[in-house]
Design a protein around this motif. Structure first.
Motif, PDB file in Angstrom:
ATOM      1  N   PRO A   1       0.806  -1.177   0.077  1.00 35.87           N
ATOM      2  CA  PRO A   1       0.042  -0.063   0.160  1.00 35.87           C
ATOM      3  C   PRO A   1       0.835   1.286  -0.082  1.00 35.87           C
ATOM      4  CG  PRO A   1      -0.081  -0.838   2.296  1.00 35.87           C
ATOM      5  CD  PRO A   1       0.708  -1.971   1.297  1.00 35.87           C
ATOM      6  N   GLU A   2       0.222   2.414  -0.647  1.00 29.30           N
ATOM      7  CA  GLU A   2       1.008   3.439  -0.514  1.00 29.30           C
ATOM      8  C   GLU A   2       1.018   4.099   0.989  1.00 29.30           C
ATOM      9  OE1 GLU A   2       0.787   8.120  -2.323  1.00 29.30           O
ATOM     10  OE2 GLU A   2      -0.830   6.628  -2.949  1.00 29.30           O
ATOM     11  N   GLU A   3       2.227   4.536   1.348  1.00 30.22           N
ATOM     12  CA  GLU A   3       2.594   5.052   2.959  1.00 30.22           C
ATOM     13  C   GLU A   3       2.127   6.511   2.723  1.00 30.22           C
ATOM     14  OE1 GLU A   3       6.543   3.731   4.095  1.00 30.22           O
ATOM     15  OE2 GLU A   3       6.187   1.565   3.456  1.00 30.22           O
ATOM     16  N   THR A   4       0.916   6.553   3.254  1.00 28.23           N
ATOM     17  CA  THR A   4       0.331   8.149   3.221  1.00 28.23           C
ATOM     18  C   THR A   4       0.588   8.637   4.567  1.00 28.23           C
ATOM     19  OG1 THR A   4      -1.895   7.318   3.424  1.00 28.23           O
ATOM     20  CG2 THR A   4      -0.929   7.760   1.028  1.00 28.23           C
TER      21      THR A   4
ATOM     22  N   GLU B   1       0.451   1.005  10.839  1.00 28.19           N
ATOM     23  CA  GLU B   1      -0.864   0.680  11.149  1.00 28.19           C
ATOM     24  C   GLU B   1      -1.429   0.349   9.837  1.00 28.19           C
ATOM     25  OE1 GLU B   1      -3.252   3.156  13.533  1.00 28.19           O
ATOM     26  OE2 GLU B   1      -2.410   2.425  15.363  1.00 28.19           O
ATOM     27  N   LEU B   2      -1.301   1.418   8.873  1.00 28.16           N
ATOM     28  CA  LEU B   2      -1.735   1.174   7.661  1.00 28.16           C
ATOM     29  C   LEU B   2      -1.329  -0.063   6.759  1.00 28.16           C
ATOM     30  CD1 LEU B   2      -1.406   4.340   4.837  1.00 28.16           C
ATOM     31  CD2 LEU B   2      -0.535   2.054   4.223  1.00 28.16           C
ATOM     32  N   LYS B   3      -0.146  -0.342   7.120  1.00 27.87           N
ATOM     33  CA  LYS B   3       0.409  -1.560   6.275  1.00 27.87           C
ATOM     34  C   LYS B   3      -0.121  -2.856   6.641  1.00 27.87           C
ATOM     35  CE  LYS B   3       4.847  -0.150   6.309  1.00 27.87           C
ATOM     36  NZ  LYS B   3       6.377  -0.087   6.410  1.00 27.87           N
ATOM     37  N   ALA B   4      -0.497  -2.748   8.126  1.00 30.76           N
ATOM     38  CA  ALA B   4      -0.914  -4.087   8.769  1.00 30.76           C
ATOM     39  C   ALA B   4      -2.173  -4.342   8.622  1.00 30.76           C
ATOM     40  CB  ALA B   4      -0.608  -3.915  10.355  1.00 30.76           C
ATOM     41  N   LEU B   5      -3.103  -3.160   8.624  1.00 36.20           N
ATOM     42  CA  LEU B   5      -4.270  -3.189   8.347  1.00 36.20           C
ATOM     43  C   LEU B   5      -4.705  -3.860   7.105  1.00 36.20           C
ATOM     44  CD1 LEU B   5      -5.712  -0.071  10.090  1.00 36.20           C
ATOM     45  CD2 LEU B   5      -6.484  -2.501  10.733  1.00 36.20           C
ATOM     46  N   ALA B   6      -4.074  -3.225   5.922  1.00 38.61           N
ATOM     47  CA  ALA B   6      -4.139  -3.716   4.443  1.00 38.61           C
ATOM     48  C   ALA B   6      -3.647  -5.009   4.521  1.00 38.61           C
ATOM     49  CB  ALA B   6      -3.308  -2.822   3.607  1.00 38.61           C
ATOM     50  N   ALA B   7      -2.638  -5.690   4.997  1.00 37.86           N
ATOM     51  CA  ALA B   7      -2.294  -7.162   4.838  1.00 37.86           C
ATOM     52  C   ALA B   7      -3.406  -7.838   5.554  1.00 37.86           C
ATOM     53  CB  ALA B   7      -1.037  -7.346   5.412  1.00 37.86           C
TER      54      ALA B   7
ATOM     55  N   GLY C   1      -6.936 -12.088   5.329  1.00 43.30           N
ATOM     56  CA  GLY C   1      -7.728 -12.800   6.542  1.00 43.30           C
ATOM     57  C   GLY C   1      -7.021 -13.358   7.696  1.00 43.30           C
ATOM     58  N   LEU C   2      -5.736 -13.033   7.762  1.00 44.07           N
ATOM     59  CA  LEU C   2      -4.978 -13.374   8.816  1.00 44.07           C
ATOM     60  C   LEU C   2      -4.379 -12.235   9.587  1.00 44.07           C
ATOM     61  CD1 LEU C   2      -2.721 -15.866   6.845  1.00 44.07           C
ATOM     62  CD2 LEU C   2      -4.331 -16.605   8.366  1.00 44.07           C
ATOM     63  N   PRO C   3      -4.013 -12.367  10.911  1.00 42.68           N
ATOM     64  CA  PRO C   3      -3.123 -11.301  11.567  1.00 42.68           C
ATOM     65  C   PRO C   3      -2.102 -10.769  10.844  1.00 42.68           C
ATOM     66  CG  PRO C   3      -3.950 -12.857  13.110  1.00 42.68           C
ATOM     67  CD  PRO C   3      -4.071 -13.656  11.556  1.00 42.68           C
ATOM     68  N   ALA C   4      -1.605  -9.597  11.057  1.00 39.23           N
ATOM     69  CA  ALA C   4      -0.615  -9.155  10.284  1.00 39.23           C
ATOM     70  C   ALA C   4       0.200  -8.367  11.022  1.00 39.23           C
ATOM     71  CB  ALA C   4      -1.079  -8.642   8.855  1.00 39.23           C
ATOM     72  N   LEU C   5       1.492  -8.370  10.698  1.00 40.81           N
ATOM     73  CA  LEU C   5       2.524  -7.596  11.452  1.00 40.81           C
ATOM     74  C   LEU C   5       3.395  -6.741  10.601  1.00 40.81           C
ATOM     75  CD1 LEU C   5       3.968  -6.734  14.452  1.00 40.81           C
ATOM     76  CD2 LEU C   5       5.645  -8.692  13.618  1.00 40.81           C
ATOM     77  N   ALA C   6       3.455  -5.387  10.735  1.00 40.39           N
ATOM     78  CA  ALA C   6       4.046  -4.377   9.829  1.00 40.39           C
ATOM     79  C   ALA C   6       4.823  -3.581  10.614  1.00 40.39           C
ATOM     80  CB  ALA C   6       2.838  -3.671   9.225  1.00 40.39           C
TER      81      ALA C   6
ATOM     82  N   LEU D   1       0.388  -4.650  14.969  1.00 42.84           N
ATOM     83  CA  LEU D   1      -0.271  -5.994  14.775  1.00 42.84           C
ATOM     84  C   LEU D   1      -1.764  -5.731  14.680  1.00 42.84           C
ATOM     85  CD1 LEU D   1       0.292  -8.964  15.150  1.00 42.84           C
ATOM     86  CD2 LEU D   1      -0.230  -8.881  17.579  1.00 42.84           C
ATOM     87  N   ALA D   2      -2.119  -6.124  13.395  1.00 44.09           N
ATOM     88  CA  ALA D   2      -3.589  -5.807  13.098  1.00 44.09           C
ATOM     89  C   ALA D   2      -4.331  -7.318  12.827  1.00 44.09           C
ATOM     90  CB  ALA D   2      -3.738  -4.982  12.000  1.00 44.09           C
ATOM     91  N   TRP D   3      -5.561  -7.381  13.360  1.00 43.71           N
ATOM     92  CA  TRP D   3      -6.275  -8.287  12.854  1.00 43.71           C
ATOM     93  C   TRP D   3      -7.283  -8.178  11.724  1.00 43.71           C
ATOM     94  CZ3 TRP D   3      -4.212  -7.570  17.392  1.00 43.71           C
ATOM     95  CH2 TRP D   3      -3.605  -8.892  18.350  1.00 43.71           C
ATOM     96  N   PRO D   4      -7.986  -9.170  11.172  1.00 40.66           N
ATOM     97  CA  PRO D   4      -8.884  -8.867  10.086  1.00 40.66           C
ATOM     98  C   PRO D   4     -10.064  -7.891  10.392  1.00 40.66           C
ATOM     99  CG  PRO D   4      -8.140 -11.011   9.958  1.00 40.66           C
ATOM    100  CD  PRO D   4      -7.568 -10.518  11.354  1.00 40.66           C
TER     101      PRO D   4
END
Length: 208
Positions: A54-57, A66-72, A77-82, A139-142
């Motif tokens: 994603p574009e880092e805005t 947060e932007l990258k973790a939420l997008a991933a 559909g999995l937890p994501a760490l950015a 660390l984001a969840w779906p």
């Protein structure tokens, strides 16, 4: 959520299973995999899943992480760490900061980025060489829940760059209290004092 100087208080724990590392930076992925190894998670990179970058805005490290973790998390559909991290040079007003990777151009050429930092410092006679690295982990969840943690390490810039370990600006960064640059250290030594290691220790204490 967690910030510098606050005790991490996680609302949600992370269980065993797949965790997306929301990065296409090979050096960063290797470092994060090593840090995650003891905790029973199965890291898969965004590149392995063909997830777009994603574009880092955001205007801060935390916002971009947060932007990258939420997008991933949303796409996989999995937890994501950015991770969003960078070098902040006091004499350059905090630059390159959140634009650290972009100083390397489209190819993310960090030899060029380090040279640019050195050239900018050379524009001011006797400019102080104090600098610090910052790492924000999100660390984001779906479902949109996010926990974040921020680490920092202070040091001095050296020239010419030294060492072949690490990645990014590591060859020109000597942490305070050490005679070697990050790129001259083995991974265990670096992780014990680095900005990323600092942020990870906060994350581990909070979510595992």
């Amino acid at each position: 959520m967690s910030g510098e100087g606050r005790e991490p208080q996680a609302i949600r724990k992370l269980g065993p299973g797949k965790l997306v590392i929301a990065s296409h930076n090979k050096g960063k992925i290797v470092e994060i995999r090593e840090l995650l190894a003891p905790y029973g998670v199965e890291p898969v990179s965004a590149g392995d899943l063909d997830l777009p970058e994603p574009e880092e805005t955001g205007t801060t490290f935390v916002a971009n992480a947060e932007l990258k973790a939420l997008a991933a998390a949303d796409l996989s559909g999995l937890p994501a760490l950015a991770d969003d991290s960078g070098l902040c040079v006091e004499a350059l007003g905090g630059d390159p900061g959140i634009f650290s990777a972009r100083w390397g151009g489209p190819q993310k050429d960090f030899d060029m980025a380090m040279r640019l930092v050195e050239d900018r410092l050379g524009e001011t006679p006797d400019a102080p060489r104090d600098a610090h690295f910052v790492c924000a982990l999100a660390l984001a969840w779906p479902d949109g829940h996010v926990e974040w943690f921020e680490g920092r390490v202070d040091g001095t810039l050296v020239w010419p760059p030294r060492g072949t370990q690490g990645h990014g600006y590591d060859p020109m960064f000597r942490p305070n209290g050490y005679d070697t640059t990050f790129a001259e250290m083995d991974s265990d030594t670096k992780s014990g004092i680095s900005h990323r290691g600092d942020a990870f220790r906060q994350l581990v204490k909070a979510v595992f």
